[in-house]
Design an enzyme around this catalytic site. Sequence first.
Site, mmCIF file in Angstrom:
data_model
loop_
_atom_site.group_PDB
_atom_site.id
_atom_site.type_symbol
_atom_site.label_atom_id
_atom_site.label_comp_id
_atom_site.label_asym_id
_atom_site.label_seq_id
_atom_site.Cartn_x
_atom_site.Cartn_y
_atom_site.Cartn_z
ATOM 1 N N CYS A 1 -0.129 4.104 2.655
ATOM 2 C CA CYS A 1 0.354 3.488 4.124
ATOM 3 C C CYS A 1 1.820 3.844 4.290
ATOM 4 O O CYS A 1 1.856 4.377 5.240
ATOM 5 C CB CYS A 1 0.217 1.966 4.139
ATOM 6 S SG CYS A 1 -1.380 1.287 3.855
ATOM 7 N N CYS B 1 0.885 -1.163 -0.092
ATOM 8 C CA CYS B 1 -0.103 -0.093 -0.061
ATOM 9 C C CYS B 1 0.804 1.254 -0.118
ATOM 10 O O CYS B 1 1.411 1.677 1.031
ATOM 11 C CB CYS B 1 -0.842 0.043 1.235
ATOM 12 S SG CYS B 1 -1.994 1.517 1.592
#
Length: 431
Positions: A318, A315
């Site tokens: 993230c 991700c």
Amino acid sequence: MPASQNGQEQRPQASKPSAAPQTPPAKLPSPEEELQHTLADAGNDRAAVVRNLESYLAKFPESPQRPQIYRALVEACIQLRDSACAANYAEHIIALRPDDISMTILTIQLLERSGDEAGLRRAVNYATRVLDFVDRSSPEEKSPRISQEEWIAERKRDRSSVLSLRGRLEVKLKDASAAQKDFEASYAVLPGAAAAEQLGEIAELKKDFNSAIQQYARAFALGDSSSGATGRRAIRQKFGNVWRLAHGSDDGLGEYLLKTFDEVSDAASGTRPRRNADARELAEFMLRKAPEGTPFPLKDAKGKVLVVNFWATWCGPCHALEPLFARVAAEFQGTPDALFLAADCDEDETLVPPYLAEDKPRTTVVFADGLERLFSVNSFPTVIVIDRDGKTAFRSEGFEPVAFAQDLTAAVRRALGAANAPAATGTKKTP
């Protein structure tokens, strides 16, 4: 001038100069002191750390501190994004400590990045070593906090991941036969999207379109949030391409996918016991610290404000959010009633150690171990603030860099201030 007895002039004798006081030789620093000076001189300059430590090793090649020095060199080289340098010193570590499985896996990852044929062959050997370690493990070695069923499931997951990793290396070495055997063994141990997709690619290269269709369909059916939307779209495209090559059109494609999805779901339903499957409250969860896997019981967080960042290695947002999350956590470092956790949700946990070694998050990292189910986390990153009563006080889905830190800080302060009353709930979504 007085004359001597033989009539010659006698010269006065010069007085000898007094000896100068001797300065004792300077005491040379010990190897340990020199190592401290070496690191201090480098400061935060990673390139200087590498130069200075390499010079130190040239001077003290048999230093008892070699494992720690090699580890520091690995970390510095990773931060410099020099995979060849990092792999070199990682191999030094496992030469000294062949049972260091975490470092062995990191070494494999680093050698895979380099792409050098000799390095890839060494990586295959290291993967075989890890696989032997997994096969030799026994239930007697497990933690008493882990049930027999969890241990069996974890061992299956480890064996499947290592077989898949070795197969990926063999693909890069163009050894399709060995790769196919490893991916088939990986899928047999624990059906996974990655192994099925690789088997589909091998079958497609062999022009075995029926096998490729079957494997791509399995990969698509097994794909979940850990594969990412982009990865699943790519599998769908591969599946569609070989379907049309075999059948001439898209007729029947959807029906075949649905049938495969049902077959895969039925087969997988009993093979992967879920961690904390019976946990219904926060305090009942037993998490594990990453990457070492030591137990991390949440019962110790009862009565505290818990702030959890749910993330995954694949991700991108993230990765961008983590420094801001760490900055907010640092503001509450002296507050014992606030606990900040970064909960990894990767399906393949072997991705986590090298990610942490490279990124070094500053908050405590744990495996989510089902906590994402309790809070219905379906997208990443998701940050949740849980108040002292175990209720959600704040929830942020996605990442808005401008307002994130300010909003999260305010939410934690509100939760800390509400000792006995429910906090006002706020939810923020970022598309």
